[in-house]
Design a protein around this motif. Structure first.
Motif, PDB file in Angstrom:
ATOM      1  N   LEU A 210     -60.861  20.798 -39.404  1.00  0.00           N
ATOM      2  CA  LEU A 210     -59.795  20.907 -40.408  1.00  0.00           C
ATOM      3  C   LEU A 210     -60.371  20.746 -41.811  1.00  0.00           C
ATOM      4  O   LEU A 210     -61.137  19.815 -42.081  1.00  0.00           O
ATOM      5  CB  LEU A 210     -58.726  19.838 -40.156  1.00  0.00           C
ATOM      6  N   TYR A 213     -55.240  19.854 -45.636  1.00  0.00           N
ATOM      7  CA  TYR A 213     -54.065  19.180 -45.085  1.00  0.00           C
ATOM      8  C   TYR A 213     -53.049  18.990 -46.206  1.00  0.00           C
ATOM      9  O   TYR A 213     -53.336  18.362 -47.223  1.00  0.00           O
ATOM     10  CB  TYR A 213     -54.438  17.827 -44.488  1.00  0.00           C
ATOM     11  N   LEU A 233     -62.582  17.379 -43.324  1.00  0.00           N
ATOM     12  CA  LEU A 233     -61.477  17.569 -44.258  1.00  0.00           C
ATOM     13  C   LEU A 233     -61.951  17.477 -45.704  1.00  0.00           C
ATOM     14  O   LEU A 233     -62.669  16.538 -46.071  1.00  0.00           O
ATOM     15  CB  LEU A 233     -60.389  16.519 -43.993  1.00  0.00           C
TER      16      LEU A 233
END
Length: 321
Positions: A210, A213, A233
Protein backbone atom coordinates in the motif's frame (compact mmCIF):
# COMPACT_ATOMS: atom_id res chain seq x y z
CA UNK A 1 -18.77 8.87 -65.79
CA UNK A 2 -17.95 11.10 -68.80
CA UNK A 3 -16.01 14.17 -67.74
CA UNK A 4 -14.37 15.12 -71.05
CA UNK A 5 -11.64 12.49 -70.82
CA UNK A 6 -10.57 13.50 -67.28
CA UNK A 7 -10.90 11.40 -64.11
CA UNK A 8 -12.22 13.48 -61.22
CA UNK A 9 -11.58 13.02 -57.50
CA UNK A 10 -15.18 11.91 -57.08
CA UNK A 11 -14.60 9.19 -59.69
CA UNK A 12 -11.57 7.92 -57.77
CA UNK A 13 -13.57 7.85 -54.52
CA UNK A 14 -16.41 5.92 -56.14
CA UNK A 15 -13.96 3.42 -57.62
CA UNK A 16 -12.21 2.99 -54.23
CA UNK A 17 -15.49 2.34 -52.42
CA UNK A 18 -16.57 -0.07 -55.13
CA UNK A 19 -13.23 -1.92 -54.86
CA UNK A 20 -13.65 -2.23 -51.06
CA UNK A 21 -17.16 -3.63 -51.47
CA UNK A 22 -15.91 -6.15 -54.02
CA UNK A 23 -13.15 -7.30 -51.65
CA UNK A 24 -15.61 -7.71 -48.79
CA UNK A 25 -17.99 -9.63 -51.07
CA UNK A 26 -15.13 -11.98 -51.94
CA UNK A 27 -14.72 -12.91 -48.25
CA UNK A 28 -11.82 -10.60 -47.29
CA UNK A 29 -12.19 -9.43 -43.62
CA UNK A 30 -11.46 -5.89 -42.47
CA UNK A 31 -8.30 -5.23 -40.46
CA UNK A 32 -10.07 -4.52 -37.17
CA UNK A 33 -11.84 -7.86 -37.22
CA UNK A 34 -8.48 -9.57 -37.72
CA UNK A 35 -7.12 -8.17 -34.46
CA UNK A 36 -6.87 -10.47 -31.42
CA UNK A 37 -9.89 -10.58 -29.12
CA UNK A 38 -8.21 -8.81 -26.22
CA UNK A 39 -7.15 -5.86 -28.42
CA UNK A 40 -10.67 -5.46 -29.79
CA UNK A 41 -11.95 -5.60 -26.21
CA UNK A 42 -9.56 -2.83 -25.21
CA UNK A 43 -10.78 -0.69 -28.12
CA UNK A 44 -14.42 -1.25 -27.14
CA UNK A 45 -13.56 -0.09 -23.61
CA UNK A 46 -13.47 3.49 -24.94
CA UNK A 47 -17.14 3.26 -25.96
CA UNK A 48 -20.06 3.57 -23.58
CA UNK A 49 -21.15 0.10 -22.53
CA UNK A 50 -24.43 0.19 -24.46
CA UNK A 51 -22.62 1.01 -27.71
CA UNK A 52 -20.04 -1.71 -27.04
CA UNK A 53 -22.82 -4.29 -26.78
CA UNK A 54 -24.39 -3.01 -29.99
CA UNK A 55 -21.29 -4.11 -31.94
CA UNK A 56 -22.49 -7.71 -31.51
CA UNK A 57 -24.77 -7.23 -34.55
CA UNK A 58 -21.88 -6.46 -36.93
CA UNK A 59 -21.07 -10.05 -37.79
CA UNK A 60 -20.68 -13.56 -36.41
CA UNK A 61 -17.14 -12.65 -35.37
CA UNK A 62 -18.37 -9.72 -33.26
CA UNK A 63 -21.20 -11.41 -31.34
CA UNK A 64 -19.15 -11.84 -28.16
CA UNK A 65 -16.44 -9.22 -28.68
CA UNK A 66 -18.03 -6.93 -26.06
CA UNK A 67 -17.30 -9.54 -23.38
CA UNK A 68 -13.59 -8.69 -23.69
CA UNK A 69 -13.88 -5.07 -22.58
CA UNK A 70 -11.44 -4.20 -19.79
CA UNK A 71 -13.15 -1.33 -17.97
CA UNK A 72 -16.75 -0.95 -16.77
CA UNK A 73 -18.28 2.39 -15.74
CA UNK A 74 -21.94 1.97 -14.80
CA UNK A 75 -24.39 4.57 -13.54
CA UNK A 76 -27.98 3.85 -12.55
CA UNK A 77 -29.00 7.34 -13.70
CA UNK A 78 -28.26 6.32 -17.29
CA UNK A 79 -31.11 7.43 -19.50
CA UNK A 80 -31.60 3.86 -20.78
CA UNK A 81 -31.64 2.25 -17.33
CA UNK A 82 -33.74 4.49 -15.09
CA UNK A 83 -35.73 1.62 -13.60
CA UNK A 84 -33.86 0.10 -10.62
CA UNK A 85 -34.90 -3.47 -11.39
CA UNK A 86 -33.86 -3.11 -15.02
CA UNK A 87 -30.51 -1.68 -13.99
CA UNK A 88 -29.69 -4.45 -11.49
CA UNK A 89 -30.74 -7.20 -13.91
CA UNK A 90 -28.66 -5.60 -16.66
CA UNK A 91 -25.54 -5.38 -14.48
CA UNK A 92 -25.89 -8.98 -13.23
CA UNK A 93 -26.31 -10.41 -16.75
CA UNK A 94 -23.40 -8.34 -18.01
CA UNK A 95 -21.04 -9.48 -15.20
CA UNK A 96 -21.95 -13.12 -15.76
CA UNK A 97 -21.02 -12.91 -19.46
CA UNK A 98 -17.81 -10.91 -19.25
CA UNK A 99 -14.48 -12.62 -19.81
CA UNK A 100 -12.98 -12.73 -16.30
CA UNK A 101 -9.35 -12.70 -17.43
CA UNK A 102 -9.63 -9.28 -19.10
CA UNK A 103 -11.47 -7.06 -16.59
CA UNK A 104 -9.26 -4.43 -14.98
CA UNK A 105 -11.61 -1.81 -13.58
CA UNK A 106 -15.17 -1.67 -12.26
CA UNK A 107 -16.78 1.70 -11.41
CA UNK A 108 -20.34 1.74 -10.06
CA UNK A 109 -22.21 4.98 -9.35
CA UNK A 110 -25.56 4.64 -7.57
CA UNK A 111 -28.02 7.51 -7.27
CA UNK A 112 -30.89 5.39 -5.92
CA UNK A 113 -31.20 3.40 -2.70
CA UNK A 114 -30.87 -0.39 -3.04
CA UNK A 115 -31.33 -3.47 -0.92
CA UNK A 116 -27.95 -4.23 0.76
CA UNK A 117 -28.31 -7.90 -0.24
CA UNK A 118 -28.52 -6.98 -3.94
CA UNK A 119 -25.45 -4.74 -3.74
CA UNK A 120 -23.65 -7.55 -1.90
CA UNK A 121 -24.40 -9.92 -4.78
CA UNK A 122 -22.97 -7.44 -7.28
CA UNK A 123 -19.83 -7.08 -5.20
CA UNK A 124 -19.42 -10.86 -5.09
CA UNK A 125 -19.71 -11.11 -8.87
CA UNK A 126 -17.13 -8.38 -9.37
CA UNK A 127 -14.70 -9.77 -6.81
CA UNK A 128 -14.69 -13.14 -8.57
CA UNK A 129 -13.43 -11.55 -11.81
CA UNK A 130 -9.79 -11.09 -10.64
CA UNK A 131 -10.31 -7.36 -10.96
CA UNK A 132 -7.67 -4.71 -10.23
CA UNK A 133 -9.72 -1.57 -9.50
CA UNK A 134 -13.07 -1.35 -7.68
CA UNK A 135 -14.81 1.98 -7.16
CA UNK A 136 -18.23 2.10 -5.49
CA UNK A 137 -19.94 5.46 -5.11
CA UNK A 138 -23.41 5.88 -3.61
CA UNK A 139 -25.18 9.13 -2.78
CA UNK A 140 -27.73 7.32 -0.62
CA UNK A 141 -27.55 4.76 2.17
CA UNK A 142 -25.82 1.66 0.86
CA UNK A 143 -24.68 -0.54 3.74
CA UNK A 144 -22.55 -3.42 2.47
CA UNK A 145 -20.27 -6.21 3.58
CA UNK A 146 -16.76 -5.95 2.16
CA UNK A 147 -15.88 -9.60 2.80
CA UNK A 148 -15.98 -10.57 -0.93
CA UNK A 149 -13.79 -7.58 -1.85
CA UNK A 150 -11.14 -8.44 0.72
CA UNK A 151 -10.84 -11.94 -0.74
CA UNK A 152 -9.80 -10.50 -4.10
CA UNK A 153 -5.99 -10.76 -4.08
CA UNK A 154 -5.69 -9.17 -7.54
CA UNK A 155 -7.13 -5.88 -6.25
CA UNK A 156 -4.76 -2.91 -6.60
CA UNK A 157 -7.05 0.05 -5.88
CA UNK A 158 -10.18 0.23 -3.73
CA UNK A 159 -12.41 3.29 -3.43
CA UNK A 160 -15.53 3.26 -1.25
CA UNK A 161 -17.43 6.54 -1.31
CA UNK A 162 -20.76 6.16 0.50
CA UNK A 163 -23.41 8.37 2.04
CA UNK A 164 -24.82 7.56 5.50
CA UNK A 165 -23.77 3.92 5.24
CA UNK A 166 -22.33 1.17 7.40
CA UNK A 167 -19.46 -0.78 5.86
CA UNK A 168 -18.58 -4.15 7.39
CA UNK A 169 -14.94 -5.24 7.41
CA UNK A 170 -13.65 -8.71 8.36
CA UNK A 171 -11.61 -8.69 11.56
CA UNK A 172 -8.50 -9.61 9.53
CA UNK A 173 -7.69 -8.40 6.04
CA UNK A 174 -4.64 -9.10 3.90
CA UNK A 175 -4.47 -7.81 0.33
CA UNK A 176 -1.06 -8.45 -1.20
CA UNK A 177 -1.55 -6.26 -4.31
CA UNK A 178 -3.43 -3.24 -2.93
CA UNK A 179 -1.56 0.05 -3.51
CA UNK A 180 -4.33 2.61 -2.86
CA UNK A 181 -7.19 2.63 -0.34
CA UNK A 182 -9.71 5.49 -0.34
CA UNK A 183 -12.53 5.59 2.23
CA UNK A 184 -14.65 8.67 1.60
CA UNK A 185 -17.98 9.71 3.12
CA UNK A 186 -20.54 11.61 1.04
CA UNK A 187 -22.91 14.11 2.65
CA UNK A 188 -22.73 12.40 6.07
CA UNK A 189 -20.14 10.29 7.96
CA UNK A 190 -19.52 6.73 6.75
CA UNK A 191 -19.37 4.15 9.54
CA UNK A 192 -16.98 1.23 9.40
CA UNK A 193 -17.43 -1.75 11.70
CA UNK A 194 -16.42 -5.40 11.91
CA UNK A 195 -18.66 -8.43 11.76
CA UNK A 196 -20.87 -8.98 14.78
CA UNK A 197 -19.18 -12.32 15.44
CA UNK A 198 -15.93 -10.50 16.22
CA UNK A 199 -15.95 -10.22 20.03
CA UNK A 200 -12.60 -8.49 20.46
CA UNK A 201 -13.67 -5.55 18.27
CA UNK A 202 -10.19 -5.31 16.79
CA UNK A 203 -9.38 -4.96 13.12
CA UNK A 204 -6.07 -5.85 11.51
CA UNK A 205 -5.51 -4.59 7.96
CA UNK A 206 -2.34 -5.85 6.28
CA UNK A 207 -1.38 -4.21 3.00
CA UNK A 208 2.25 -5.09 2.10
CA UNK A 209 2.47 -2.75 -0.93
CA UNK A 210 0.00 0.00 0.00
CA UNK A 211 1.28 3.48 -0.96
CA UNK A 212 -1.75 5.80 -0.52
CA UNK A 213 -4.30 5.82 2.32
CA UNK A 214 -7.10 8.39 2.44
CA UNK A 215 -9.89 8.49 5.03
CA UNK A 216 -12.46 11.29 4.87
CA UNK A 217 -15.21 11.48 7.51
CA UNK A 218 -15.10 7.80 8.39
CA UNK A 219 -16.12 6.57 11.84
CA UNK A 220 -14.79 3.32 13.27
CA UNK A 221 -18.00 2.20 14.97
CA UNK A 222 -17.88 -0.21 17.95
CA UNK A 223 -14.22 -0.91 17.23
CA UNK A 224 -11.61 -0.67 19.96
CA UNK A 225 -8.48 -0.90 17.86
CA UNK A 226 -7.57 -0.69 14.18
CA UNK A 227 -4.10 -1.73 13.05
CA UNK A 228 -3.07 -0.75 9.53
CA UNK A 229 0.11 -2.62 8.70
CA UNK A 230 1.53 -1.05 5.54
CA UNK A 231 5.35 -0.96 5.50
CA UNK A 232 5.58 0.82 2.11
CA UNK A 233 2.94 3.47 2.85
CA UNK A 234 4.01 6.94 1.67
CA UNK A 235 0.92 9.16 1.79
CA UNK A 236 -1.64 9.43 4.61
CA UNK A 237 -4.63 11.80 4.56
CA UNK A 238 -7.18 11.83 7.38
CA UNK A 239 -9.89 14.47 7.27
CA UNK A 240 -13.11 15.07 9.20
CA UNK A 241 -15.60 17.86 8.59
CA UNK A 242 -17.98 16.97 11.42
CA UNK A 243 -17.38 16.80 15.16
CA UNK A 244 -18.84 13.39 16.01
CA UNK A 245 -16.61 12.56 18.97
CA UNK A 246 -19.50 12.62 21.44
CA UNK A 247 -21.56 9.83 19.87
CA UNK A 248 -19.01 7.22 18.84
CA UNK A 249 -16.95 4.75 20.82
CA UNK A 250 -13.24 5.32 21.36
CA UNK A 251 -10.99 3.72 18.78
CA UNK A 252 -7.23 3.57 18.71
CA UNK A 253 -5.87 3.62 15.18
CA UNK A 254 -2.29 2.50 14.73
CA UNK A 255 -0.65 2.98 11.34
CA UNK A 256 2.45 0.83 11.12
CA UNK A 257 4.31 2.60 8.37
CA UNK A 258 7.79 3.91 9.13
CA UNK A 259 8.42 5.54 5.75
CA UNK A 260 5.46 7.90 5.35
CA UNK A 261 6.68 11.05 3.56
CA UNK A 262 3.42 13.00 3.21
CA UNK A 263 1.02 13.28 6.15
CA UNK A 264 -2.14 15.40 6.42
CA UNK A 265 -4.45 15.35 9.43
CA UNK A 266 -7.37 17.81 9.47
CA UNK A 267 -10.02 17.14 12.08
CA UNK A 268 -11.72 17.94 15.33
CA UNK A 269 -10.05 16.49 18.41
CA UNK A 270 -12.15 13.35 18.59
CA UNK A 271 -12.29 10.33 20.85
CA UNK A 272 -10.19 8.44 18.32
CA UNK A 273 -6.45 8.22 18.79
CA UNK A 274 -4.13 7.98 15.80
CA UNK A 275 -0.65 6.55 16.32
CA UNK A 276 1.87 6.97 13.54
CA UNK A 277 5.61 6.43 13.49
CA UNK A 278 6.52 9.62 11.65
CA UNK A 279 10.29 9.56 11.86
CA UNK A 280 10.70 9.91 8.08
CA UNK A 281 7.87 12.34 7.31
CA UNK A 282 9.11 15.12 5.02
CA UNK A 283 5.86 17.07 4.79
CA UNK A 284 3.16 17.15 7.46
CA UNK A 285 0.16 19.34 8.12
CA UNK A 286 -1.99 18.90 11.23
CA UNK A 287 -5.04 21.08 11.67
CA UNK A 288 -7.17 20.74 14.83
CA UNK A 289 -10.55 22.37 15.23
CA UNK A 290 -11.81 22.12 18.77
CA UNK A 291 -12.79 24.92 21.17
CA UNK A 292 -11.60 22.86 24.13
CA UNK A 293 -8.00 23.17 22.89
CA UNK A 294 -7.99 26.88 22.14
CA UNK A 295 -6.95 27.80 25.69
CA UNK A 296 -3.75 25.76 25.35
CA UNK A 297 -0.57 27.59 24.41
CA UNK A 298 1.03 26.88 21.05
CA UNK A 299 3.92 25.00 22.66
CA UNK A 300 1.58 22.92 24.83
CA UNK A 301 -0.53 22.05 21.83
CA UNK A 302 2.52 21.05 19.80
CA UNK A 303 3.64 18.73 22.62
CA UNK A 304 0.12 17.32 22.74
CA UNK A 305 0.16 16.64 18.99
CA UNK A 306 3.63 15.09 19.02
CA UNK A 307 2.57 12.74 21.80
CA UNK A 308 -0.75 11.91 20.19
CA UNK A 309 0.74 11.04 16.82
CA UNK A 310 4.03 9.63 18.04
CA UNK A 311 5.88 12.37 16.14
CA UNK A 312 9.31 12.78 17.69
CA UNK A 313 11.71 13.59 14.87
CA UNK A 314 9.45 15.59 12.59
CA UNK A 315 10.88 18.79 11.12
CA UNK A 316 8.84 21.59 9.67
CA UNK A 317 5.54 20.62 11.33
CA UNK A 318 2.65 22.83 10.20
CA UNK A 319 0.17 23.05 13.08
CA UNK A 320 -3.09 24.97 12.87
CA UNK A 321 -5.83 25.43 15.49
Amino acid sequence: MDSGGFVTARDRQDESECSKRQKCSQGEEDRISNLPDFIIGHILTFLCFKDAIRTSVLSQRWIYMWTYITKLCLNDSNIYLRNKTTFINFVCRMLLHLNASNINEFHLLLEEKYDPYIIGQLISLVSNKKIKVISLLSHNECSISCYPIFKCQSLEKLELAMGHSIIQFPSFVCLSSLTALYLVAIRSPMKITCYSSNQSKELTLKFPVLRDYISCDCIWLDVKRVTIDAPLLEKVIIERQWDYSSNVSHAEIEIRASYVTNYLYRSYVSSETTLLDAAHVAEASISLSDDSKVNMSGQELKIFVRKLFNINNLKGLILQV
